[in-house]
Scaffold this motif. Structure first.
Motif, PDB file in Angstrom:
ATOM      1  N   ALA A  67     -18.312  29.944 -43.484  1.00  8.19           N
ATOM      2  CA  ALA A  67     -18.499  30.118 -42.638  1.00  8.19           C
ATOM      3  C   ALA A  67     -18.217  30.917 -42.054  1.00  8.19           C
ATOM      4  O   ALA A  67     -18.652  30.914 -40.783  1.00  8.19           O
ATOM      5  N   GLY A  68     -16.992  32.031 -42.235  1.00  9.54           N
ATOM      6  CA  GLY A  68     -16.529  32.891 -41.407  1.00  9.54           C
ATOM      7  C   GLY A  68     -18.216  34.495 -42.190  1.00  9.54           C
ATOM      8  O   GLY A  68     -17.918  34.713 -41.164  1.00  9.54           O
ATOM      9  N   VAL A  69     -18.318  34.354 -42.894  1.00  6.36           N
ATOM     10  CA  VAL A  69     -19.551  35.086 -43.510  1.00  6.36           C
ATOM     11  C   VAL A  69     -20.526  35.343 -41.733  1.00  6.36           C
ATOM     12  O   VAL A  69     -21.432  35.939 -40.792  1.00  6.36           O
ATOM     13  N   ASN A  70     -20.964  33.737 -41.444  1.00 10.01           N
ATOM     14  CA  ASN A  70     -21.787  33.103 -40.528  1.00 10.01           C
ATOM     15  C   ASN A  70     -21.770  33.421 -39.591  1.00 10.01           C
ATOM     16  O   ASN A  70     -21.992  34.659 -38.438  1.00 10.01           O
ATOM     17  N   ALA A  71     -20.100  33.379 -39.220  1.00 10.07           N
ATOM     18  CA  ALA A  71     -19.414  34.269 -37.606  1.00 10.07           C
ATOM     19  C   ALA A  71     -19.768  35.254 -37.184  1.00 10.07           C
ATOM     20  O   ALA A  71     -19.709  35.452 -35.734  1.00 10.07           O
ATOM     21  N   GLY A  72     -19.109  36.672 -38.285  1.00 11.88           N
ATOM     22  CA  GLY A  72     -19.071  37.544 -38.819  1.00 11.88           C
ATOM     23  C   GLY A  72     -20.330  38.440 -38.146  1.00 11.88           C
ATOM     24  O   GLY A  72     -20.440  38.782 -37.351  1.00 11.88           O
ATOM     25  N   LEU A  73     -21.533  37.841 -38.274  1.00  6.67           N
ATOM     26  CA  LEU A  73     -22.979  37.893 -38.624  1.00  6.67           C
ATOM     27  C   LEU A  73     -22.799  37.280 -36.656  1.00  6.67           C
ATOM     28  O   LEU A  73     -24.069  38.455 -36.437  1.00  6.67           O
ATOM     29  N   ALA A  74     -23.085  36.521 -36.757  1.00  7.31           N
ATOM     30  CA  ALA A  74     -23.786  35.992 -35.523  1.00  7.31           C
ATOM     31  C   ALA A  74     -22.729  36.692 -33.871  1.00  7.31           C
ATOM     32  O   ALA A  74     -23.291  36.854 -32.938  1.00  7.31           O
ATOM     33  N   ALA A  75     -21.635  37.326 -34.809  1.00  5.20           N
ATOM     34  CA  ALA A  75     -20.544  38.206 -33.426  1.00  5.20           C
ATOM     35  C   ALA A  75     -21.855  39.569 -33.684  1.00  5.20           C
ATOM     36  O   ALA A  75     -21.062  40.041 -32.033  1.00  5.20           O
ATOM     37  N   LEU A  76     -21.656  40.093 -34.442  1.00  4.92           N
ATOM     38  CA  LEU A  76     -22.535  41.277 -34.086  1.00  4.92           C
ATOM     39  C   LEU A  76     -23.970  41.423 -33.192  1.00  4.92           C
ATOM     40  O   LEU A  76     -24.224  40.311 -33.053  1.00  4.92           O
ATOM     41  N   ASP A  77     -24.161  42.684 -32.775  1.00  4.55           N
ATOM     42  CA  ASP A  77     -24.893  42.392 -31.539  1.00  4.55           C
ATOM     43  C   ASP A  77     -26.558  42.887 -32.136  1.00  4.55           C
ATOM     44  O   ASP A  77     -27.609  42.611 -31.589  1.00  4.55           O
ATOM     45  N   GLY A  78     -26.175  43.387 -33.407  1.00  4.35           N
ATOM     46  CA  GLY A  78     -27.888  43.668 -34.254  1.00  4.35           C
ATOM     47  C   GLY A  78     -27.395  43.617 -35.487  1.00  4.35           C
ATOM     48  O   GLY A  78     -26.956  43.329 -35.619  1.00  4.35           O
ATOM     49  N   ARG A  79     -28.183  43.968 -36.204  1.00  2.00           N
ATOM     50  CA  ARG A  79     -28.740  43.407 -37.416  1.00  2.00           C
ATOM     51  C   ARG A  79     -27.161  45.015 -38.327  1.00  2.00           C
ATOM     52  O   ARG A  79     -27.206  45.920 -37.788  1.00  2.00           O
ATOM     53  N   PRO A  80     -26.963  44.763 -38.699  1.00  2.00           N
ATOM     54  CA  PRO A  80     -26.504  46.469 -39.870  1.00  2.00           C
ATOM     55  C   PRO A  80     -27.014  47.344 -39.937  1.00  2.00           C
ATOM     56  O   PRO A  80     -28.357  47.046 -40.132  1.00  2.00           O
ATOM     57  N   PHE A  81     -26.703  48.924 -39.618  1.00  2.00           N
ATOM     58  CA  PHE A  81     -27.720  49.995 -39.572  1.00  2.00           C
ATOM     59  C   PHE A  81     -28.724  50.019 -40.504  1.00  2.00           C
ATOM     60  O   PHE A  81     -30.298  50.431 -40.761  1.00  2.00           O
ATOM     61  N   PRO A  82     -27.686  49.673 -42.146  1.00  7.16           N
ATOM     62  CA  PRO A  82     -28.475  50.007 -42.752  1.00  7.16           C
ATOM     63  C   PRO A  82     -30.375  49.413 -42.716  1.00  7.16           C
ATOM     64  O   PRO A  82     -30.807  50.027 -43.456  1.00  7.16           O
ATOM     65  N   TYR A  83     -29.751  47.949 -42.729  1.00  3.42           N
ATOM     66  CA  TYR A  83     -31.250  47.554 -42.624  1.00  3.42           C
ATOM     67  C   TYR A  83     -32.337  47.978 -41.573  1.00  3.42           C
ATOM     68  O   TYR A  83     -33.395  48.114 -41.281  1.00  3.42           O
ATOM     69  N   LEU A  84     -31.736  48.342 -40.275  1.00  2.92           N
ATOM     70  CA  LEU A  84     -32.705  49.520 -39.490  1.00  2.92           C
ATOM     71  C   LEU A  84     -33.102  51.081 -40.528  1.00  2.92           C
ATOM     72  O   LEU A  84     -34.807  51.178 -40.062  1.00  2.92           O
ATOM     73  N   LEU A  85     -32.575  51.205 -41.460  1.00  4.37           N
ATOM     74  CA  LEU A  85     -32.915  52.243 -41.859  1.00  4.37           C
ATOM     75  C   LEU A  85     -33.834  52.177 -43.087  1.00  4.37           C
ATOM     76  O   LEU A  85     -34.918  52.630 -42.811  1.00  4.37           O
ATOM     77  N   LEU A  86     -33.943  50.748 -43.515  1.00  6.42           N
ATOM     78  CA  LEU A  86     -35.284  50.764 -44.543  1.00  6.42           C
ATOM     79  C   LEU A  86     -36.084  49.174 -43.549  1.00  6.42           C
ATOM     80  O   LEU A  86     -37.150  49.061 -44.210  1.00  6.42           O
ATOM     81  N   ARG A  87     -36.008  49.763 -42.072  1.00  5.50           N
ATOM     82  CA  ARG A  87     -37.156  49.285 -41.505  1.00  5.50           C
ATOM     83  C   ARG A  87     -37.134  47.145 -41.689  1.00  5.50           C
ATOM     84  O   ARG A  87     -38.253  46.991 -42.253  1.00  5.50           O
ATOM     85  N   GLN A  88     -35.751  46.879 -42.111  1.00  5.85           N
ATOM     86  CA  GLN A  88     -36.123  45.406 -42.277  1.00  5.85           C
ATOM     87  C   GLN A  88     -35.773  45.100 -41.280  1.00  5.85           C
ATOM     88  O   GLN A  88     -34.406  45.247 -40.898  1.00  5.85           O
ATOM     89  N   ALA A  89     -36.467  43.582 -40.042  1.00  8.56           N
ATOM     90  CA  ALA A  89     -36.101  43.002 -39.349  1.00  8.56           C
ATOM     91  C   ALA A  89     -34.820  42.395 -39.036  1.00  8.56           C
ATOM     92  O   ALA A  89     -33.988  42.068 -40.302  1.00  8.56           O
TER      93      ALA A  89
END
Length: 163
Positions: A141-163
């Protein structure tokens, strides 16, 4: 000669503007993926108040009234700061790295799938005691809340061109 100079100037200005827009876009995408290191917020599901503090070196200290609240806050911090590493470890153990890295990781995935870590993890989780299950649920539940609180995907996914 004057007309050539004007066209060269226009092209240079256009390239500089494009580079500036690309840099601004990269900064914006990176900034959106960063956690909030200061301020206060709410974390749903806590029985009592919990605090997450960082020292000058960024080392996290969590204080809470009980163990499950501390575990939930820890999951929140991990998702905010280390989700890509968590996901990478999960995918590696399950033999799913090729979903992120493509064909270059297929052989490694084949080797890891032989161990059937996902099936073993499901089996271990199924035999967890109620106290262990509540700890796992609080962390998730804490992990899911932490992800939901981010405004965008963590940047390594952006580098890998993952949505």
């Amino acid at each position: 000669m004057g007309q050539l100079r004007r066209w060269v100037t226009r092209i240079v200005v256009a390239l500089v503007l494009c580079a500036g827009l690309a840099a601004a876009g990269a900064w914006w995408a990176l900034h959106r993926s960063l956690p909030a290191y200061a301020g206060s917020g709410t974390l749903e599901g806590l029985a009592a108040a919990a605090t997450i503090e960082r020292d000058a070196l960024g080392v996290v200290t969590i204080e809470s009234g009980n163990r499950l609240d501390a575990i939930r806050a820890l999951g929140f911090v991990h998702a905010q700061e280390r989700y890509f590493e968590m996901d990478l470890t999960r995918r590696s153990a399950a033999g799913e790295l090729s979903e992120l890295f493509g064909a270059a990781a297929i052989e490694l995935d084949r080797k890891h799938r032989l161990h059937r870590f996902r099936a073993r993890a499901v089996q271990v989780a199924g035999s967890a005691t109620p106290q262990e299950r509540s700890s796992i649920d609080a962390y998730v539940a804490g992990v899911n809340a932490g992800l939901a609180a981010l405004d965008g995907r963590p940047f390594p996914y952006l580098l890998l061109r993952q949505a």
